[in-house]
Design a protein around this motif. Structure first.
Motif, PDB file in Angstrom:
ATOM      1  N   GLN A  63       0.735  -1.499   0.129  1.00  0.00           N
ATOM      2  CA  GLN A  63       0.049   0.030   0.052  1.00  0.00           C
ATOM      3  C   GLN A  63       0.758   1.240   0.048  1.00  0.00           C
ATOM      4  O   GLN A  63       0.402   2.439  -0.508  1.00  0.00           O
ATOM      5  N   ASN A  64       2.003   1.196   0.602  1.00  0.00           N
ATOM      6  CA  ASN A  64       2.772   2.384   0.717  1.00  0.00           C
ATOM      7  C   ASN A  64       3.889   2.636  -0.190  1.00  0.00           C
ATOM      8  O   ASN A  64       4.687   3.398  -0.178  1.00  0.00           O
ATOM      9  N   LEU A  65       3.820   1.792  -1.234  1.00  0.00           N
ATOM     10  CA  LEU A  65       4.706   1.585  -2.544  1.00  0.00           C
ATOM     11  C   LEU A  65       4.589   3.238  -3.216  1.00  0.00           C
ATOM     12  O   LEU A  65       3.243   3.519  -3.490  1.00  0.00           O
ATOM     13  N   LEU A  66       5.697   3.596  -3.825  1.00  0.00           N
ATOM     14  CA  LEU A  66       5.622   4.745  -4.691  1.00  0.00           C
ATOM     15  C   LEU A  66       4.908   4.366  -5.997  1.00  0.00           C
ATOM     16  O   LEU A  66       5.183   3.033  -6.166  1.00  0.00           O
ATOM     17  N   ALA A  67       4.586   5.275  -6.746  1.00  0.00           N
ATOM     18  CA  ALA A  67       3.745   4.673  -7.983  1.00  0.00           C
ATOM     19  C   ALA A  67       4.693   3.882  -8.941  1.00  0.00           C
ATOM     20  O   ALA A  67       4.199   2.932  -9.549  1.00  0.00           O
ATOM     21  N   GLU A  68       5.906   4.431  -9.090  1.00  0.00           N
ATOM     22  CA  GLU A  68       7.081   3.927 -10.134  1.00  0.00           C
ATOM     23  C   GLU A  68       7.096   2.478  -9.572  1.00  0.00           C
ATOM     24  O   GLU A  68       7.290   1.517 -10.355  1.00  0.00           O
ATOM     25  N   GLN A  69       7.357   2.128  -8.293  1.00  0.00           N
ATOM     26  CA  GLN A  69       7.453   0.816  -7.636  1.00  0.00           C
ATOM     27  C   GLN A  69       6.205   0.037  -7.853  1.00  0.00           C
ATOM     28  O   GLN A  69       6.339  -1.381  -8.268  1.00  0.00           O
ATOM     29  N   ARG A  70       4.877   0.587  -7.777  1.00  0.00           N
ATOM     30  CA  ARG A  70       3.699  -0.410  -8.133  1.00  0.00           C
ATOM     31  C   ARG A  70       3.547  -0.712  -9.505  1.00  0.00           C
ATOM     32  O   ARG A  70       3.339  -1.822  -9.995  1.00  0.00           O
ATOM     33  N   ARG A  71       3.906   0.369 -10.265  1.00  0.00           N
ATOM     34  CA  ARG A  71       4.147   0.236 -11.748  1.00  0.00           C
ATOM     35  C   ARG A  71       4.957  -0.971 -12.179  1.00  0.00           C
ATOM     36  O   ARG A  71       4.505  -1.696 -12.983  1.00  0.00           O
ATOM     37  N   ALA A  72       6.097  -1.028 -11.515  1.00  0.00           N
ATOM     38  CA  ALA A  72       6.966  -2.075 -11.807  1.00  0.00           C
ATOM     39  C   ALA A  72       6.665  -3.448 -11.555  1.00  0.00           C
ATOM     40  O   ALA A  72       6.725  -4.330 -12.242  1.00  0.00           O
ATOM     41  N   LEU A  73       5.821  -3.526 -10.404  1.00  0.00           N
ATOM     42  CA  LEU A  73       5.354  -4.658 -10.059  1.00  0.00           C
ATOM     43  C   LEU A  73       4.230  -5.214 -10.926  1.00  0.00           C
ATOM     44  O   LEU A  73       4.138  -6.404 -11.286  1.00  0.00           O
ATOM     45  N   ILE A  74       3.204  -4.305 -11.491  1.00  0.00           N
ATOM     46  CA  ILE A  74       2.268  -4.700 -12.139  1.00  0.00           C
ATOM     47  C   ILE A  74       2.619  -5.004 -13.571  1.00  0.00           C
ATOM     48  O   ILE A  74       2.451  -6.184 -14.050  1.00  0.00           O
ATOM     49  N   LEU A  75       3.662  -4.263 -14.262  1.00  0.00           N
ATOM     50  CA  LEU A  75       4.309  -4.747 -15.306  1.00  0.00           C
ATOM     51  C   LEU A  75       4.949  -6.287 -15.214  1.00  0.00           C
ATOM     52  O   LEU A  75       4.766  -7.078 -16.227  1.00  0.00           O
ATOM     53  N   ASP A  76       5.772  -6.451 -14.201  1.00  0.00           N
ATOM     54  CA  ASP A  76       6.281  -7.638 -13.968  1.00  0.00           C
ATOM     55  C   ASP A  76       5.121  -8.924 -13.640  1.00  0.00           C
ATOM     56  O   ASP A  76       5.385  -9.896 -14.296  1.00  0.00           O
ATOM     57  N   GLU A  77       4.034  -8.595 -13.177  1.00  0.00           N
ATOM     58  CA  GLU A  77       2.905  -9.547 -13.165  1.00  0.00           C
ATOM     59  C   GLU A  77       2.235  -9.666 -14.555  1.00  0.00           C
ATOM     60  O   GLU A  77       2.155 -11.016 -14.673  1.00  0.00           O
ATOM     61  N   VAL A  78       2.324  -8.703 -15.353  1.00  0.00           N
ATOM     62  CA  VAL A  78       1.673  -9.055 -16.552  1.00  0.00           C
ATOM     63  C   VAL A  78       2.676  -9.597 -17.306  1.00  0.00           C
ATOM     64  O   VAL A  78       2.135 -10.581 -18.272  1.00  0.00           O
ATOM     65  N   ARG A  79       3.862  -9.487 -17.441  1.00  0.00           N
ATOM     66  CA  ARG A  79       4.926 -10.131 -18.067  1.00  0.00           C
ATOM     67  C   ARG A  79       5.097 -11.700 -17.733  1.00  0.00           C
ATOM     68  O   ARG A  79       5.150 -12.705 -18.562  1.00  0.00           O
ATOM     69  N   ARG A 110      -6.241  -6.487  -5.426  1.00  0.00           N
ATOM     70  CA  ARG A 110      -6.141  -7.418  -4.283  1.00  0.00           C
ATOM     71  C   ARG A 110      -4.479  -7.650  -4.066  1.00  0.00           C
ATOM     72  O   ARG A 110      -4.274  -7.652  -2.698  1.00  0.00           O
ATOM     73  N   LYS A 111      -3.980  -8.049  -4.942  1.00  0.00           N
ATOM     74  CA  LYS A 111      -2.353  -8.075  -4.530  1.00  0.00           C
ATOM     75  C   LYS A 111      -1.757  -6.862  -4.214  1.00  0.00           C
ATOM     76  O   LYS A 111      -0.854  -6.972  -3.087  1.00  0.00           O
ATOM     77  N   LEU A 112      -2.080  -5.668  -4.590  1.00  0.00           N
ATOM     78  CA  LEU A 112      -1.391  -4.219  -4.239  1.00  0.00           C
ATOM     79  C   LEU A 112      -1.995  -3.607  -3.177  1.00  0.00           C
ATOM     80  O   LEU A 112      -1.456  -2.767  -2.526  1.00  0.00           O
ATOM     81  N   GLY A 113      -3.257  -4.055  -2.845  1.00  0.00           N
ATOM     82  CA  GLY A 113      -3.999  -3.345  -1.722  1.00  0.00           C
ATOM     83  C   GLY A 113      -4.515  -2.082  -1.912  1.00  0.00           C
ATOM     84  O   GLY A 113      -4.237  -1.183  -1.212  1.00  0.00           O
ATOM     85  N   VAL A 114      -4.795  -1.922  -3.167  1.00  0.00           N
ATOM     86  CA  VAL A 114      -5.095  -0.221  -3.834  1.00  0.00           C
ATOM     87  C   VAL A 114      -6.444  -0.308  -4.374  1.00  0.00           C
ATOM     88  O   VAL A 114      -6.870  -1.560  -4.770  1.00  0.00           O
ATOM     89  N   SER A 115      -6.918   0.826  -5.014  1.00  0.00           N
ATOM     90  CA  SER A 115      -8.313   0.742  -5.415  1.00  0.00           C
ATOM     91  C   SER A 115      -8.147   0.550  -7.029  1.00  0.00           C
ATOM     92  O   SER A 115      -7.302   0.607  -7.498  1.00  0.00           O
ATOM     93  N   ASP A 116      -9.353   0.140  -7.521  1.00  0.00           N
ATOM     94  CA  ASP A 116      -9.395  -0.188  -9.103  1.00  0.00           C
ATOM     95  C   ASP A 116      -9.017   1.345  -9.829  1.00  0.00           C
ATOM     96  O   ASP A 116      -8.292   0.939 -10.778  1.00  0.00           O
ATOM     97  N   MET A 117      -9.416   2.139  -9.241  1.00  0.00           N
ATOM     98  CA  MET A 117      -9.044   3.520  -9.862  1.00  0.00           C
ATOM     99  C   MET A 117      -7.317   3.715  -9.940  1.00  0.00           C
ATOM    100  O   MET A 117      -6.939   4.035 -11.181  1.00  0.00           O
ATOM    101  N   THR A 118      -6.736   3.419  -9.011  1.00  0.00           N
ATOM    102  CA  THR A 118      -5.261   3.457  -8.958  1.00  0.00           C
ATOM    103  C   THR A 118      -4.602   2.388  -9.687  1.00  0.00           C
ATOM    104  O   THR A 118      -3.786   3.042 -10.648  1.00  0.00           O
ATOM    105  N   VAL A 119      -5.313   1.291  -9.891  1.00  0.00           N
ATOM    106  CA  VAL A 119      -4.725   0.079 -10.728  1.00  0.00           C
ATOM    107  C   VAL A 119      -4.787   0.777 -12.060  1.00  0.00           C
ATOM    108  O   VAL A 119      -4.093   0.462 -13.045  1.00  0.00           O
ATOM    109  N   ARG A 120      -6.216   1.205 -12.471  1.00  0.00           N
ATOM    110  CA  ARG A 120      -6.498   1.825 -14.080  1.00  0.00           C
ATOM    111  C   ARG A 120      -5.491   2.848 -14.447  1.00  0.00           C
ATOM    112  O   ARG A 120      -5.179   3.031 -15.793  1.00  0.00           O
ATOM    113  N   ARG A 121      -5.275   3.695 -13.370  1.00  0.00           N
ATOM    114  CA  ARG A 121      -4.375   4.899 -13.633  1.00  0.00           C
ATOM    115  C   ARG A 121      -2.661   4.272 -13.962  1.00  0.00           C
ATOM    116  O   ARG A 121      -2.388   4.850 -15.058  1.00  0.00           O
TER     117      ARG A 121
END
Length: 266
Positions: free
Chosen positions: A5-21, A33-44
């Motif tokens: 939840q306290n990850l910086l945006a760039e760290q969170r996006r790196a995790l998302i990209l890694d998950e997708v790949r 659910r994995k990142l503990g943030v809102s749908d809106m945050t993930v979509r951004r």
């Protein structure tokens, strides 16, 4: 509270990209659910990564982008990817550099991170075909002697071509710190840029020891032009995102693998 939840945006996006790949895609609901943030945050975050061209949005989630072998991202686009991994790699790779040695750094965002870590290493002579690397090291407190090769600039801000090749051909250095677009068992070291491939060959020929610095996403990636087999590599420094099966395979192929940020960094 979820640790993410306290990850910086760039760290969170790196995790998302890694998950997708890793999984060939990811759904918004699973990422929230994995990142503990809102749908809106993930979509951004997905919107931002899609603008960078590193994934494609689909209904309900995202899938990886399959890039052509000729695609070469710009320096700024590459700088935004795997930032934490690159800093870990740079820290470990810089520790391999002895004070007073003559070294070379190729162009690239990972070698740029290495250059920042070398600022306090005394009495270095540094050959580079990267304007950005030269700018970092020039005037540093350790007083490195920096030789910039010249050449034609690529989208990733490396200087390549006959001018660069000729400058490198006459030199000899103790250690080459080499960034790569892709590294694989079949294709070896590769790049999407034909001129850069030849300049990298010259760097390899002039080095007594070759250290490749590449985050885990580079393993299995293949660019248009192979410029060296894996047998040309003495050390590969990568990050802890490397899959266990890939780590085991690489350890059987290369003399030395260092996993930065991993247990024991062995």
């Amino acid at each position: 509270m979820n640790d993410h939840q306290n990850l910086l945006a760039e760290q969170r996006r790196a995790l998302i990209l890694d998950e997708v790949r890793r999984h060939g895609g990811a759904r918004v609901g699973d990422l929230t659910r994995k990142l503990g943030v809102s749908d809106m945050t993930v979509r951004r975050d997905l919107d931002s990564l899609a603008r960078q061209g590193v994934l494609a949005k689909v209904h309900g989630g995202a899938v990886p982008v399959v890039e052509p072998s000729t695609h070469e991202p710009g320096f700024e686009a590459k700088s935004a990817l795997e930032q934490a991994a690159k800093e870990e790699i740079a820290r470990v790779a810089a520790a391999l550099v002895a004070p007073g040695s003559a070294i070379a750094l190729s162009g690239g965002t990972t070698t740029y991170a290495v250059a920042r870590q070398l600022l306090r290493v005394p009495e270095l002579t540094v050959v580079t075909n990267s304007v950005r690397v030269a700018d970092v090291l020039h005037g540093g407190e350790a007083g490195a002697t920096v030789l910039l090769t010249g050449g034609v600039r690529t989208p990733s801000d490396a200087l390549v071509g006959p001018v660069a090749d000729q400058a490198i051909r006459t030199l000899h250095f103790d250690l080459l710190l080499l960034g790569v677009h892709g590294i694989s068992e079949e294709a070896g070291l590769s790049t999407p840029n034909l001129a850069e491939a030849e300049t990298n060959r010259q760097l390899l020929r002039s080095a007594r020891q070759v250290v490749v610095v590449a985050d885990h996403t580079k393993w299995g990636t293949v660019g248009l032009s192979s410029f060296a087999p894996l047998s040309a590599v003495d050390v590969l420094v990568t990050d802890a995102g490397l899959a266990p099966r890939d780590r085991e395979r690489i350890e059987g192929l290369l003399p030395r693998l260092i996993v930065a940020g991993g247990a024991g960094e062995d």
